[in-house]
Design an enzyme around this catalytic site. Sequence first.
Site, mmCIF file in Angstrom:
data_model
loop_
_atom_site.group_PDB
_atom_site.id
_atom_site.type_symbol
_atom_site.label_atom_id
_atom_site.label_comp_id
_atom_site.label_asym_id
_atom_site.label_seq_id
_atom_site.Cartn_x
_atom_site.Cartn_y
_atom_site.Cartn_z
ATOM 1 N N HIS A 150 44.148 -38.767 23.534
ATOM 2 C CA HIS A 150 43.976 -37.726 24.560
ATOM 3 C C HIS A 150 45.263 -37.363 25.307
ATOM 4 O O HIS A 150 45.361 -37.538 26.519
ATOM 5 C CB HIS A 150 42.858 -38.102 25.549
ATOM 6 C CG HIS A 150 42.821 -39.560 25.968
ATOM 7 N ND1 HIS A 150 43.894 -40.206 26.530
ATOM 8 C CD2 HIS A 150 41.829 -40.476 25.904
ATOM 9 C CE1 HIS A 150 43.547 -41.457 26.780
ATOM 10 N NE2 HIS A 150 42.305 -41.647 26.410
ATOM 11 N N LEU A 154 30.004 -43.448 23.265
ATOM 12 C CA LEU A 154 28.544 -43.284 23.120
ATOM 13 C C LEU A 154 27.776 -44.172 24.078
ATOM 14 O O LEU A 154 26.554 -44.113 24.125
ATOM 15 C CB LEU A 154 28.120 -43.588 21.685
ATOM 16 C CG LEU A 154 28.690 -42.670 20.609
ATOM 17 C CD1 LEU A 154 28.139 -43.064 19.243
ATOM 18 C CD2 LEU A 154 28.396 -41.205 20.892
ATOM 19 N N ASP A 212 37.249 -37.377 23.255
ATOM 20 C CA ASP A 212 37.149 -38.235 24.437
ATOM 21 C C ASP A 212 35.930 -37.862 25.270
ATOM 22 O O ASP A 212 35.958 -37.952 26.503
ATOM 23 C CB ASP A 212 38.429 -38.213 25.287
ATOM 24 C CG ASP A 212 38.428 -39.337 26.324
ATOM 25 O OD1 ASP A 212 37.688 -40.317 26.138
ATOM 26 O OD2 ASP A 212 39.160 -39.222 27.326
ATOM 27 N N HIS A 248 28.853 -39.616 31.902
ATOM 28 C CA HIS A 248 28.410 -40.479 33.007
ATOM 29 C C HIS A 248 27.161 -39.831 33.590
ATOM 30 O O HIS A 248 27.097 -38.599 33.692
ATOM 31 C CB HIS A 248 29.490 -40.575 34.091
ATOM 32 C CG HIS A 248 30.703 -41.333 33.653
ATOM 33 N ND1 HIS A 248 30.771 -42.711 33.656
ATOM 34 C CD2 HIS A 248 31.901 -40.905 33.181
ATOM 35 C CE1 HIS A 248 31.960 -43.090 33.211
ATOM 36 N NE2 HIS A 248 32.666 -42.022 32.906
HETATM 37 C C1 NCD Z 1 36.547 -42.775 29.487
HETATM 38 C C2 NCD Z 1 35.191 -43.415 29.777
HETATM 39 O O1 NCD Z 1 34.489 -42.965 30.689
HETATM 40 O O2 NCD Z 1 34.818 -44.354 29.057
HETATM 41 N N1 NCD Z 1 36.945 -42.021 30.640
HETATM 42 C C3 NCD Z 1 37.845 -41.008 30.667
HETATM 43 O O3 NCD Z 1 38.145 -40.526 31.775
HETATM 44 N N2 NCD Z 1 38.400 -40.513 29.589
HETATM 45 C C4 NCD Z 1 37.540 -43.816 29.108
HETATM 46 C C5 NCD Z 1 38.847 -43.265 28.559
HETATM 47 O O4 NCD Z 1 38.940 -42.879 27.404
HETATM 48 O O5 NCD Z 1 39.802 -43.218 29.336
HETATM 49 ZN ZN ZN Z 2 38.201 -42.222 25.874
#
Ligand code: NCD
Ligand code: ZN
Length: 338
Positions: free
Chosen positions: A170, A19, A243, A247
């Site tokens: 994941h 989050l 997951d 961004h």
């Molecule tokens: C996640 C993140 O951006 O926080 N990124 C991702 O590629 N899954 C971190 C994670 O769970 O690996």
């Molecule tokens: Zn993650």
Amino acid sequence: MNDGYQLQLALPDDFHVHLRQGTQLPAYARRSAAQFGRILVMPNTLPPICDGAALRSYRAEIHTAAPDCQALMTFKLVPGMGTAAVQDCIEAGAIAGKYYPAGATTNAADGVADPQQISDELALMQELDIVLSIHAEDPLSPAMEREAAFLPIVERLIRNYPKLRIVLEHLSSAAAVAAISNWPERVAATLTAHHLTYTIDDLLGDKLQPALFCKPLLKSAADRAALLQAATSGSPRFFFGSDSAPHPADAKLSAAAPAGSYTAPLALPLLARCFEAAGRLDRLEYFVSRAGADFYQLPPKQGSVLLTKKAWRIPERIDDAIPPEAGRLINWQAQRLP
Ligand code: NCD
Ligand code: ZN
């Protein structure tokens, strides 16, 4: 299924979500609350969630933004944190501690280089029956082999902590699915909607799709088939964790795109599509609404979601992030019911 077909599920849980913090947190939290009754919130903020006070204030912030969604909290295991800090997080309500191998993913530079560094912390978690959640990738191995390369380390943890309950997060590979199936029942795994839906070719086989760049990397069609088989098997060892990792679009479109896929807004439509294609829509409710809650020993949650087979267009941007399949049609909709 015909257009207009509807399916009602007990309110789903998402056992792995990011989050973030700051101005976008409320939007991300509400996006999860639109489909999920409980979410397991990852601790890789800056600074990380490593003590009870940070955990409490993070949970309060989430609750303010999305009071109709229960935030289940995790803390990040960092070398040198000590058992008192672990105890403090547990007293504040953490139900899992997250192990990030140092450098494995976004905001994991301060992670664990060797499990020995957190042996006392793990022993305490075992004693208090707190789940160990693992980002199971060896960052020093070749990118497509990192998950498989980490499995021996998990095996050692299973042996050294004979009562510790463990979740591999994941899963992305057939090798990891096979390993989970061979390990004791106290070891389970989350599966994401994107690893069940896409392969490495969707990420980079044509034009590069930054929205699909995540850790662990998407893998082959055979890997995806093994994940889908696990998700639709009705096994209590495999349950949903999105997951979802938003961004901002400008970072995702920069010359050094960060890893993470923002899937929370379309998690259930993606899952319904996968389960329908596998001819196993009847197993979707167990996967998203029961198996994870059972593993985490949580009570059933009131409420439901209604899935409707009806096309809608995925926006180009959601909460200033780029969702998978932006601008394309998807043929399932999800609506939370009271
Ligand atoms: C996640 C993140 O951006 O926080 N990124 C991702 O590629 N899954 C971190 C994670 O769970 O690996
Ligand atoms: Zn993650």
